[in-house]
Design a protein around this motif. Sequence first.
Motif, PDB file in Angstrom:
ATOM      1  N   ALA A  39       0.836  -1.208   0.000  1.00 32.91           N
ATOM      2  CA  ALA A  39       0.000   0.000   0.000  1.00 32.91           C
ATOM      3  C   ALA A  39       0.872   1.260   0.000  1.00 32.91           C
ATOM      4  CB  ALA A  39      -0.907  -0.008   1.228  1.00 32.91           C
ATOM      5  N   ALA A  40       1.955   1.205   0.786  1.00 32.00           N
ATOM      6  CA  ALA A  40       2.854   2.361   0.865  1.00 32.00           C
ATOM      7  C   ALA A  40       3.538   2.609  -0.474  1.00 32.00           C
ATOM      8  CB  ALA A  40       3.893   2.115   1.947  1.00 32.00           C
ATOM      9  N   ILE A  76       2.349   1.873  -3.402  1.00 31.30           N
ATOM     10  CA  ILE A  76       1.346   2.455  -4.314  1.00 31.30           C
ATOM     11  C   ILE A  76       1.259   3.964  -4.073  1.00 31.30           C
ATOM     12  CG2 ILE A  76      -1.151   2.524  -4.846  1.00 31.30           C
ATOM     13  CD1 ILE A  76      -1.080  -0.572  -4.227  1.00 31.30           C
ATOM     14  N   ASP A  77       1.398   4.353  -2.777  1.00 26.79           N
ATOM     15  CA  ASP A  77       1.340   5.778  -2.447  1.00 26.79           C
ATOM     16  C   ASP A  77       2.652   6.501  -2.755  1.00 26.79           C
ATOM     17  OD1 ASP A  77      -1.227   5.516  -1.608  1.00 26.79           O
ATOM     18  OD2 ASP A  77      -0.730   5.268   0.531  1.00 26.79           O
ATOM     19  N   ALA A 116       5.807   5.725  -1.479  1.00 24.73           N
ATOM     20  CA  ALA A 116       6.761   5.836  -0.362  1.00 24.73           C
ATOM     21  C   ALA A 116       8.109   5.227  -0.736  1.00 24.73           C
ATOM     22  CB  ALA A 116       6.193   5.131   0.860  1.00 24.73           C
TER      23      ALA A 116
END
Lengths: 291, 420
Positions: A188-189, A191-192, A194
Motif C-alpha cells: 500500500a505504501a 502504491i502511495d 513511499a
Amino acid sequence: MKQRKFIILMLLPTILLISFIILYPTISGVLLSFKNYSIFNFGKVKWVGFENYKEIFSDVFYIDIVWNTIKWIFFSVFFQLIFGFILALLMKEPFKGRGLYAGFVFYPWAISGFAIGLIWSWLLNGQFGVINDILLRIGFIKEGFNFLSDPSLAMFSVILVNVWYGIPFFAIMILAALQSIPDSLYEAAEIDGAGYFTKLFKITIPYIKPTLINTILLRIIWVMNFPDVIYGMTRGGPAGSTEILSVKMINTVFYESNYSKAAAHGVIIVTVLVLYTIMYLKLTSKKEFSL
Amino acid sequence: MKRLFLIISILLVSLFVFSEEVITLNLIEAFSSPWRTPTLNKIIEMFETLNPGIKINVISPPYETAYQKINLMVSTEQPLDIVEIGDWNLSTLAAMGKLEDLTPYINNWPEKNDLIDGVLEAASIYKNTPYLLPHGIFVKTLFYRPDILSKYGFKNYPKTMQEMYDMAKKLTESGKNQYGFDFRGKGYPTAFIDIVVTSFFDDIDPNNMYLTKDGKLIFDDPRAIEGLNFYVSLFKDTAPKDSVNWGWDEQVNAFVSGITPLLFQDPDTTGMLNEMLKPGQYKTAPLPVGVSGKAYPTFGFVGWGIPTYSKHKDLAWKFIKFVSSSEINGYWSKSYGALPILKSVYKYDSYFSSNIFEGWTEMFKDPKHYQFTQYPLDNENWGKWNEFQEKTMQQVLLGKLSVVRCLKQWSDFWKDAGIK
C-alpha cells in the motif's frame, strides 16, 4: 466464590515453586548483605546493619565503577541495537544460503561469555595477538595497539567484544518482529509512492516498536549483569578502567571472600535495575505496548 | 528349591563372615588440574593396593572455587578426613578450630628430620601449631633463557637487581618485539612487587614482609620509594606495555616465545616449560639481590590436614605419611612442579639437582643473602590487599598515581588493618 478458590488452588503450586526458587534466594541475599559473612568469620556471623553498604559507598573507586558501568551499558546496547537492526533488515528477504548465513551470524550467541572473554583476550593481546598481527601486516599500523593494557583502549575493547557478542540477540528478536509485518502494508505504501526510508520510519519501526522496547529493556538488564566478557579479558583492569558493578561483585568474592559485601553489591545492582525498569516502562508506556 | 535356598544362604553368610570391612576416607583437593589430579589418583591407587581395607574418595572442586568449597565443607562439618590446605586459607581453617593439631603425629614420624629447614615453621603460622603437613613448596626464583641472553652477549644471569635492570634494558628492542623483563600486572602481582621493593631493605621482619625489624611499616620508609621507583622503571624501560594486563598465562607465553627472557616464577612453571622448551633452553638462578645485598623470598606451601571431627584420623595420617614419604613426594613434586619437602629427594633424584633447580638450591643454602619471610596471611584484610595493591600499582604504572601517594595509600591500608 467457589471458582475463585479453585483458581487459587490451581495457582498454588506455581506460587510455591516461584517462592522457593526466586523469593527465598532473593530474601536470603538481602539478609546476607546486612551480616558480616566472610571467609574469616564463618563461626561468628552477626548482624552489622548498613556496614557493608557504608564500606562500598566510601570506596574511593566507586564513582569510577558506576561511571564505567554506565559507559559499558550505553555503548554496548546502542551498537548492538544498530548492528542487530541492520543485520535483521539484511536477512529479512530470502536469499540463497540464508540458513547457513544465519547460523554463521548467530553463532557467537551460543558460546559462553567467559570463554569469549578469554579468546578475545588472546586475539587482542598487544604482543602475540592476531588482530595486531593482521593490522601490522596490512600496513595499517606501525606499532601494535595495547588494546587491554591501555586504559583509553581497554573499555573500547571490551565493549567491542560485547557488541560482537550481543548483535545476534537483537538480530534474532528484530528479525522475528520484521517477519510479522504484513506485506500488504508495504504494498500500500509503495502504491502511495513511499521510498525506502519512509517505509522504514513510517511502517517498520512503529510496527516493531514493542519488540524494540522489550528487547532494549531486557538487554540493558542483561548487559549490566554480564561480567563474563570483562572478567575473561581484563578482570576489571588496568587500574580499574573496565571495572563495572558486577565485576566488582565478583572481585569482592574472589579477592576478599566477603560474601556479605558481595551480596550488598548485588542488592545495589538489583535496586538500580528495579528503579530503572519502573522509569523505563513509565517513559515508554503507550497503548500498544505491553510487557 | 530348598537346596538352592540353602546354598544361597550359606554363600551370603560366608560372604558376610569373611569379607573385610572397607573404610572410605574422603579427601578434598584445592588445586585440581588436568596435570595434577591424575597424579594424585595414581598415588591413591598405590596406597589402596598396599592397604586393601582403605578406599579414598577424592573430591575435586573447580580450582577457582575450591577454597570456598573447602571452607564451607569444613565449617559445616561435612564428612571429610583429609583436606588440602594452602598457605592462603590455613589461618581461616585453623581459626575455625576445625583442624587437628598434627604435632603428635609429626613427632612420631621418622622422616621428620628429613624435612627442609623452615618448612614446618612456615606451616605453623597460626598459633605456632602445624595444622598441616606441607606436600609442596613454592618459592619464586629467576628463570632465564641462556639462548636469548647469549645473542645479546650475556654469558651469565644477573646477580643483582641493578644488573638485571641493565641487562633487561639492553635486551629491549621494542621494534623487534624483544623485551627484557617478564612483567606481571594482574592476577595477584603482590609477590612480584614485594620481591623488588623489599630488596632495597636489609632489616625486614622475617615474620612479616611489611614490617622492618623495629616494627615499622616498610611503606613509610624512604627505601620503599626507591624500591617502587625501581619497579616502575623496570616496567617502563624493559617490559612490554601490554604486560600491565598480564597474568601467569601471558608471562609463561612471553617467556616461551623468547619475548621476555627474564622471569620471576614459582616451581610449578617448570612442568609447562619442560614440555614447551628444549632441555637447556631455560635455567633458573637465585633471585637477584637488591642494593642491601639481600632478597626476601616467601615460602608458599600447600599441604594436607585432618579435620578435628574426622572419625578416621589415624588412617588419614597413614595416607598423609604415605604421600609425604621420600619416594612418593619426589614423584608427586616432579609431576606437579612443586619443590619437594624432604632433603633426601634432592639427593636421590638427579632431576632436582639439575640446573633447572639451581635457583632454589642456591637460595636455600645461602641464608645470608636470602631471608625467607612470611606474609601477614592471618590478617583478614589480606584478600582485600591483593586487589587494592594490584589496582593502585596499575595506576602508578599508567601514570595516574604517583609513587609517593601510592605508598601513602598502602601504608594507610595496613594501619587500618591493624599492622603498625
